[in-house]
Design a protein around this motif. Structure first.
Motif, PDB file in Angstrom:
ATOM      1  N   TRP A 105      83.900  43.046  24.015  1.00  0.00           N
ATOM      2  CA  TRP A 105      82.709  43.037  23.174  1.00  0.00           C
ATOM      3  C   TRP A 105      82.095  44.423  23.118  1.00  0.00           C
ATOM      4  O   TRP A 105      81.675  44.978  24.151  1.00  0.00           O
ATOM      5  CB  TRP A 105      81.691  42.037  23.712  1.00  0.00           C
ATOM      6  N   ALA A 106      82.006  44.973  21.912  1.00  0.00           N
ATOM      7  CA  ALA A 106      81.525  46.349  21.747  1.00  0.00           C
ATOM      8  C   ALA A 106      80.067  46.510  22.132  1.00  0.00           C
ATOM      9  O   ALA A 106      79.663  47.573  22.613  1.00  0.00           O
ATOM     10  CB  ALA A 106      81.727  46.797  20.297  1.00  0.00           C
ATOM     11  N   GLU A 107      79.256  45.479  21.957  1.00  0.00           N
ATOM     12  CA  GLU A 107      77.813  45.610  22.158  1.00  0.00           C
ATOM     13  C   GLU A 107      77.335  44.998  23.466  1.00  0.00           C
ATOM     14  O   GLU A 107      76.140  44.953  23.729  1.00  0.00           O
ATOM     15  CB  GLU A 107      77.071  44.944  20.979  1.00  0.00           C
ATOM     16  N   GLN A 108      78.258  44.489  24.284  1.00  0.00           N
ATOM     17  CA  GLN A 108      77.837  43.824  25.513  1.00  0.00           C
ATOM     18  C   GLN A 108      78.383  44.552  26.738  1.00  0.00           C
ATOM     19  O   GLN A 108      79.500  45.076  26.707  1.00  0.00           O
ATOM     20  CB  GLN A 108      78.324  42.367  25.526  1.00  0.00           C
ATOM     21  N   LYS A 109      77.603  44.541  27.803  1.00  0.00           N
ATOM     22  CA  LYS A 109      78.009  45.207  29.040  1.00  0.00           C
ATOM     23  C   LYS A 109      78.846  44.255  29.880  1.00  0.00           C
ATOM     24  O   LYS A 109      78.448  43.794  30.960  1.00  0.00           O
ATOM     25  CB  LYS A 109      76.783  45.672  29.815  1.00  0.00           C
ATOM     26  N   LYS A 110      80.029  43.955  29.358  1.00  0.00           N
ATOM     27  CA  LYS A 110      80.891  42.976  30.018  1.00  0.00           C
ATOM     28  C   LYS A 110      82.349  43.441  29.986  1.00  0.00           C
ATOM     29  O   LYS A 110      82.783  44.080  29.027  1.00  0.00           O
ATOM     30  CB  LYS A 110      80.771  41.609  29.337  1.00  0.00           C
ATOM     31  N   ILE A 111      83.067  43.111  31.045  1.00  0.00           N
ATOM     32  CA  ILE A 111      84.512  43.343  31.087  1.00  0.00           C
ATOM     33  C   ILE A 111      85.206  42.006  31.341  1.00  0.00           C
ATOM     34  O   ILE A 111      84.613  41.085  31.923  1.00  0.00           O
ATOM     35  CB  ILE A 111      84.913  44.353  32.183  1.00  0.00           C
ATOM     36  N   TYR A 112      86.447  41.927  30.876  1.00  0.00           N
ATOM     37  CA  TYR A 112      87.237  40.710  31.054  1.00  0.00           C
ATOM     38  C   TYR A 112      88.478  41.038  31.860  1.00  0.00           C
ATOM     39  O   TYR A 112      89.096  42.093  31.686  1.00  0.00           O
ATOM     40  CB  TYR A 112      87.625  40.113  29.701  1.00  0.00           C
ATOM     41  N   PHE A 113      88.859  40.123  32.740  1.00  0.00           N
ATOM     42  CA  PHE A 113      90.134  40.260  33.452  1.00  0.00           C
ATOM     43  C   PHE A 113      90.565  38.879  33.955  1.00  0.00           C
ATOM     44  O   PHE A 113      89.757  37.945  34.051  1.00  0.00           O
ATOM     45  CB  PHE A 113      90.031  41.252  34.616  1.00  0.00           C
TER      46      PHE A 113
END
Length: 738
Positions: A105-113
């Motif tokens: 997500w470009a606008e959210q402070k999140k990472i996925y793994f």
């Protein structure tokens, strides 16, 4: 003074020569993947570079940093320690590296793994786990497909398909039926089996019924008593599997199947979605692979809405890319085609319906039928290799192409309205690009014969960017390497230019006579020579040059990136034209005063194994030694999709199959030929080589044979090092010595 200068020059030359000679020789452990020192000798890289919207980020083991697109300056964004603190609070095991995370997500402070059989989202703003979904309890999930639009993950366990723990296919096991995995043996660009809709409302997936396909009896010999582990393997001309496409509604948990009619002897390829999720597009291909249709279906009902485009060719049509809608105009999409003889992009307008469909006949002997207004977006005697992405503000599509040279991949920004192309980055070498969300910047990973690796952040307007890394080459620094050159020779047709790569022996002496080895592939979808590090020469090629061999590779007609006519001239008679071109390579070798024309060998793998065996049997007075790895021996034993595309069926092309059946030539063997295979090869099944050995026994000839038990089509890890030790020994024993 002149005398002193001459002595100084002589001293410098002598010192340089001694310095070069003092460098230690490299070993197979240095140059073969799987070797103990291989990765220490590859140019430095910057793994983990990616985009968070338009912010460049670099993930490594201990943390994630932002990279300033103008200065290259790095700032810490996320640390492994804080991620593990959050995982610990949820009772999960610690993560050992952040290199596999990405930013959906470009606008959210999140990472996925994915970690510990869970689908995880870490919020680095709140320093907390915002999503933690278990994907599999007893068994490890495979083929995971995360959807950023709805935060669900599709995955498979065995032959079943799941979405966040919910099984999509019927709970009862269907014998021979596979859900959610790639189909048609990964041909036609198919690399996966699930396809999320843009807003995450639906999941399209493949269902493949293989119950009617004959089992190939692979045997696992590592068990106490050898175990039968069959592969579903449809051979050319035989019964193939049946594929259907399902549409799963996430909210209702209901599935409909596209009403495409009888799936017998048809291929369903390149699945894509309309931006509004109302339509699913599939490129459907007949079994003869000479008639492709772009078909639109209603996503909710599965009803067929119409055929938008058709393409026919007397040899074959090969769709490899799904359609891509323009981000700024939902009514237009890009279609890939070789209809003018080269792989190019065509813009299709869904608002402008042609009724009746417009029929065209193109100059390369094919024909098309257009139901939508179609405009060619790129053209020329070069290929579009990839769509990197879009710059919506400038209405540009960013592409990778061979426009500069068939030996290169360069990046261009193409204006969709005018077709004007703006080069991005250096014009030499080979480039791999990753585009930012807005399309204004890209990460450029560049290499050439002169540059080991250069990584930059570049604006897509063609202006200069910032270089993050310029790597040196440890091989060049530590070892005395051979001279490598490229050039062209004429093909056997007398007109077509073929590229070659020539490697002279280390410490080359023009007054000596050296043995020579041709490393060959020659088949579709492969090109062995590029403007990259060492011009794409493999570590084994460099090693054999150090051992005193001249190494030659020729990309013959039939190989990749030169256009359709260059490739399909081999249609229905694989091996014939390709061998003629390789013999032209031999003639080139014989023209070199330092090549011993009585000591010429050949080596190749897969299609190259077919070519190696064929060359040894067809030109037994030219080639003294050959090593054929994983070879096709009889195209009747090869699989339906690839085999029938280039050879038709054994029933419709008996002459071609007979001419390419190397068992028929077994009695021609004069030199030393070794066949090497993986014991459970699922691509070129062992039957190829076993039947060839039987033919040689019957004919009274004596090939050698070596098997890697339980290995597949290629050897990896330590087996790969052993393989190249074995190949080297064979040439040392039978070619190097007169």
């Amino acid at each position: 003074m002149k005398r002193i200068f001459q002595l100084f020059v002589l001293y410098c030359m002598t010192t340089f020569a001694l310095s070069a000679q003092e460098k230690s020789p490299y070993t197979l452990e240095d140059v073969i993947p799987g070797g103990a020192n291989y990765f220490n000798l590859t140019p430095k890289n910057m793994p983990g570079l990616d985009w968070w919207g338009d912010v460049c980020v670099r993930a490594d083991v201990e943390g994630i940093k932002t990279v300033n697109v103008k200065s290259g300056e790095e700032t810490t964004l996320v640390t492994l320690e804080e991620v593990n603190d959050a995982l610990k609070s949820k009772g999960l095991k610690p993560l050992y590296s952040l290199m596999s995370v990405y930013f959906p997500w470009a606008e959210q402070k999140k990472i996925y793994f994915r970690h510990d059989r869970h689908s995880i989202v870490y919020d680095f703003g709140s320093k907390d786990i915002s999503l933690c979904t278990q994907l599999g309890k007893e068994k490890e999930p495979a083929n995971p497909d995360f959807c950023p639009a709805n935060s669900h993950t599709a995955y498979t366990i065995g032959n079943s398909l799941f979405v966040d723990g919910t099984q999509i296919n019927p709970n009862e096991t269907e014998e021979g039926v596979v859900y959610g995995q790639s189909v048609h043996r990964n041909e036609f660009g198919i690399m996966k089996g699930t396809f999320w809709s843009p807003k995450g409302t639906y999941l399209a997936f493949y269902r493949m019924d293989q119950s009617m396909v004959t089992d190939y009896p692979q045997v696992n010999t590592s068990t106490r008593i050898a175990t039968l582990e069959p592969d579903k393997y449809p051979m050319a001309g035989m019964t193939s599997h049946k594929v259907t496409v399902g549409i799963y509604n996430v909210k209702t948990a209901k599935t409909v199947y596209l009403k495409a009619g009888d799936p017998t002897d048809r291929y369903f390829t390149n699945i894509s979605w309309s931006p509004d999720e109302q339509s699913v597009y599939v490129i459907e291909l007949n079994r003869d692979q000479n008639h492709a249709q772009l078909v639109r279906y209603n996503a909710a009902s599965g009803e067929k809405e119409g055929v938008l485009y058709e393409e026919e060719h007397p040899k074959y049509v090969e769709p490899q890319h799904p359609i891509v809608f323009l981000p700024w105009d939902d009514t237009k999409f890009i279609y890939w085609s070789q209809r003018d003889g080269f792989h190019h992009l065509y813009l299709m307008d869904t608002k402008t319906i042609l009724s009746p469909a417009q029929q065209r006949r193109e100059g390369y002997d094919g024909s098309v039928s257009e139901s939508l207004k179609t405009t060619q977006l790129t053209q020329g005697e070069w290929l579009v290799q990839d769509i990197v992405g879009f710059n919506p503000d400038k209405k540009e599509v960013i592409i990778a192409s061979t426009e500069v040279s068939p030996l290169q991949t360069n990046i261009f920004a193409v204006n969709v309205k005018t077709g004007k192309r703006t080069p991005v980055g250096r014009t030499d070498g080979t480039h791999r690009a990753k585009l930012s969300a807005s399309g204004k910047y890209l990460i450029d990973n560049f290499t050439s014969f002169e540059v080991a690796r250069e990584i930059s952040i570049l604006p897509t307007n063609g202006k200069k960017g910032v270089t993050l890394l310029t790597a040196t080459d440890p091989m060049r620094e530590q070892f005395n390497l051979p001279e490598i050159s490229i050039g062209t020779i004429k093909a056997a047709d007398g007109t077509t230019d073929l590229y070659y790569r020539l490697i002279k022996p280390v410490n080359f002496d023009p007054n000596k006579k050296y043995p020579a080895i041709i490393y060959v592939y020659g088949g579709p979808h492969a090109q062995l020579i590029h403007n990259t590090r060492f011009y794409d020469a493999r570590g084994w090629d460099l090693y054999m040059a150090q051992e005193g061999y001249v190494m030659l590779t020729v990309d013959s007609r039939g190989s990749d990136n030169r256009g359709l006519q260059f490739e399909n001239c081999t249609f229905r008679h694989l091996g014939v034209e390709e061998m003629k071109d390789q013999v032209k390579g031999v003639e080139f070798l014989k023209s070199l005063s330092y090549v011993d024309d009585e000591r010429i060998g050949v080596h190749g793998w897969s299609f190259g194994g077919f070519m190696t065996t064929n060359l040894m049997l067809t030109y037994p007075d030219i080639f003294k030694v050959g090593v054929a790895g994983g070879p096709v021996i009889d195209w009747k034993f090869y699989e339906v999709m690839y085999g029938e595309r280039y050879m038709d069926t054994p029933q419709t092309n008996p002459e071609g199959y007979k001419g390419s059946d190397l068992k028929q030539k077994a009695g021609n063997l004069k030199g030393r030929l070794e066949i090497i295979i993986g014991g459970t090869d699922p691509t070129c099944v062992p039957q190829h080589s076993y039947t060839f050995l039987r033919a040689c026994i019957d004919a009274g000839t004596h090939p050698d044979f070596f098997v890697y038990p339980e290995d597949g089509h290629n050897m990896v890890g330590r087996d790969r090092v052993h393989l190249h030790e074995h190949i080297t020994r064979y040439f040392e024993d039978h070619l190097k010595k007169k």
